[in-house]
Design a protein around this motif. Structure first.
Motif, PDB file in Angstrom:
ATOM      1  N   THR A 116       0.833  -1.200   0.000  1.00  0.00           N
ATOM      2  CA  THR A 116       0.000   0.000   0.000  1.00  0.00           C
ATOM      3  C   THR A 116       0.868   1.252   0.000  1.00  0.00           C
ATOM      4  N   ASP A 117       0.678   2.094  -1.016  1.00  0.00           N
ATOM      5  CA  ASP A 117       1.337   3.395  -1.089  1.00  0.00           C
ATOM      6  C   ASP A 117       0.363   4.457  -0.612  1.00  0.00           C
ATOM      7  N   VAL A 118       0.798   5.259   0.352  1.00  0.00           N
ATOM      8  CA  VAL A 118      -0.047   6.317   0.913  1.00  0.00           C
ATOM      9  C   VAL A 118       0.613   7.666   0.663  1.00  0.00           C
ATOM     10  N   GLU A 119      -0.094   8.537  -0.045  1.00  0.00           N
ATOM     11  CA  GLU A 119       0.359   9.912  -0.238  1.00  0.00           C
ATOM     12  C   GLU A 119      -0.389  10.794   0.748  1.00  0.00           C
ATOM     13  N   ARG A 129      -4.151  10.305  -1.226  1.00  0.00           N
ATOM     14  CA  ARG A 129      -4.343   9.255  -2.224  1.00  0.00           C
ATOM     15  C   ARG A 129      -3.699   7.972  -1.728  1.00  0.00           C
ATOM     16  N   VAL A 130      -4.376   6.843  -2.003  1.00  0.00           N
ATOM     17  CA  VAL A 130      -3.872   5.527  -1.591  1.00  0.00           C
ATOM     18  C   VAL A 130      -3.988   4.566  -2.767  1.00  0.00           C
ATOM     19  N   VAL A 131      -2.921   3.825  -3.029  1.00  0.00           N
ATOM     20  CA  VAL A 131      -2.945   2.779  -4.046  1.00  0.00           C
ATOM     21  C   VAL A 131      -2.550   1.463  -3.386  1.00  0.00           C
ATOM     22  N   ILE A 132      -3.476   0.509  -3.396  1.00  0.00           N
ATOM     23  CA  ILE A 132      -3.212  -0.836  -2.875  1.00  0.00           C
ATOM     24  C   ILE A 132      -2.894  -1.736  -4.060  1.00  0.00           C
ATOM     25  N   GLU A 133      -1.699  -2.301  -4.074  1.00  0.00           N
ATOM     26  CA  GLU A 133      -1.272  -3.161  -5.179  1.00  0.00           C
ATOM     27  C   GLU A 133      -1.229  -4.616  -4.732  1.00  0.00           C
ATOM     28  N   LEU A 134      -1.710  -5.499  -5.593  1.00  0.00           N
ATOM     29  CA  LEU A 134      -1.698  -6.944  -5.359  1.00  0.00           C
ATOM     30  C   LEU A 134      -0.886  -7.600  -6.466  1.00  0.00           C
ATOM     31  N   ASP A 135      -0.034  -8.527  -6.106  1.00  0.00           N
ATOM     32  CA  ASP A 135       0.768  -9.249  -7.092  1.00  0.00           C
ATOM     33  C   ASP A 135      -0.130 -10.267  -7.803  1.00  0.00           C
ATOM     34  N   ALA A 136      -0.499  -9.950  -9.064  1.00  0.00           N
ATOM     35  CA  ALA A 136      -1.440 -10.789  -9.802  1.00  0.00           C
ATOM     36  C   ALA A 136      -0.821 -12.086 -10.285  1.00  0.00           C
ATOM     37  N   THR A 137       0.494 -12.239 -10.155  1.00  0.00           N
ATOM     38  CA  THR A 137       1.119 -13.499 -10.562  1.00  0.00           C
ATOM     39  C   THR A 137       0.962 -14.575  -9.483  1.00  0.00           C
TER      40      THR A 137
END
Length: 260
Positions: A116-119, A129-137
């Motif tokens: 999770t990146d939090v600005e 702004r928040v971007v939650i990233e999931l490893d789709a592999t």
């Protein structure tokens, strides 16, 4: 005689202090995320809107169901008269929190399945702004029984949404915000009291609690501290009285014998 009384007072108060500490709840393990200048991270616009920007491969609904359940779990937290909540953003509506499944170019290393990146504003800690990233592999699951080679999506999103709300990792092993989840691990789909305490400290703290002050139940510990201070004071007072009596007895032996 004076010394015996002082020892008795000290033993009684020490016993009371021990009992108070025995019934004191464990210290909370939650921590709050901080901005560049050390301000506590927190969302200012509630309910916080969330969007599933990129579907998670391998799940019939792209992971939307798991995301909504995780959002609902946090939204059920009630702190006094206040609450904290997430809602799904409507089509075309601005969403400060986005969930994305990253198909290629994963930049967080092979040991990390989600990030999770939090600005935020570096002075106030207001989350922008928040971007939650999931490893789709990786293999993701929303089943009741998690396969041995899969990660439970609801558990991971519950954890990452905690970061989106401003919480850092917790030291409590039973907390959702505890770091570390491996494939096949049992789901953690319910909040621990530690998780609830962390959110309430940020979003429903009384006005007398400062922004950067942790709100922790301290009444039993305060009583124990007062008991310890009282024991120390009683011991010092008894020692002073005993010392004064000894000085008087040495300066006036006849009076001391008469008192005896």
């Amino acid at each position: 005689m004076m010394w015996a009384r002082a020892v008795l007072v000290f033993v009684r108060v020490s016993l009371a202090m021990f009992v108070a500490l025995s019934f004191t709840p464990e210290a909370w393990g939650y921590e709050h995320g901080r901005s560049e200048y050390g301000a506590r991270l927190h969302l200012t616009s509630l309910p916080a809107r969330v969007r599933l920007a990129t579907p998670v491969p391998g799940l019939s609904d792209g992971g939307r169901g798991a995301m909504l359940r995780a959002m609902a779990t946090w939204s059920r937290v009630v702190c006094g008269a206040s609450g904290f909540s997430f809602v799904e953003a409507n089509a075309g509506e601005d969403a400060p929190i986005e969930v994305r499944a990253v198909l290629s170019g994963w930049r967080h290393g092979p040991a990390i399945g989600a990030h999770t990146d939090v600005e935020s504003d570096k002075f106030t800690g207001n989350i922008q702004r928040v971007v939650i990233e999931l490893d789709a592999t990786r293999r993701w699951s929303d089943a009741e029984n998690v396969p041995a080679d899969a990660l439970d999506l609801e558990t991971v999103l519950l954890h990452e949404l905690g970061h989106a709300a401003g919480l850092a990792h917790s030291g409590q092993t039973s907390a959702v915000m505890r770091a570390g989840l491996k494939p096949g691990h049992a789901p953690r789909r319910a909040l621990d009291p530690d998780d609830v305490a962390g959110i309430c400290a940020s979003y429903a703290a009384p006005s007398w609690v400062k922004k950067d002050e942790r709100l922790v139940p301290t009444i039993p510990r305060a009583l124990a501290l007062f008991a310890a201070i009282g024991a120390l004071g009683a011991g010092i007072a008894a020692w002073k009285r005993g010392r004064k009596a000894r000085v008087l007895s040495r300066s006036d032996p006849e009076s001391a014998r008469a008192d005896a």
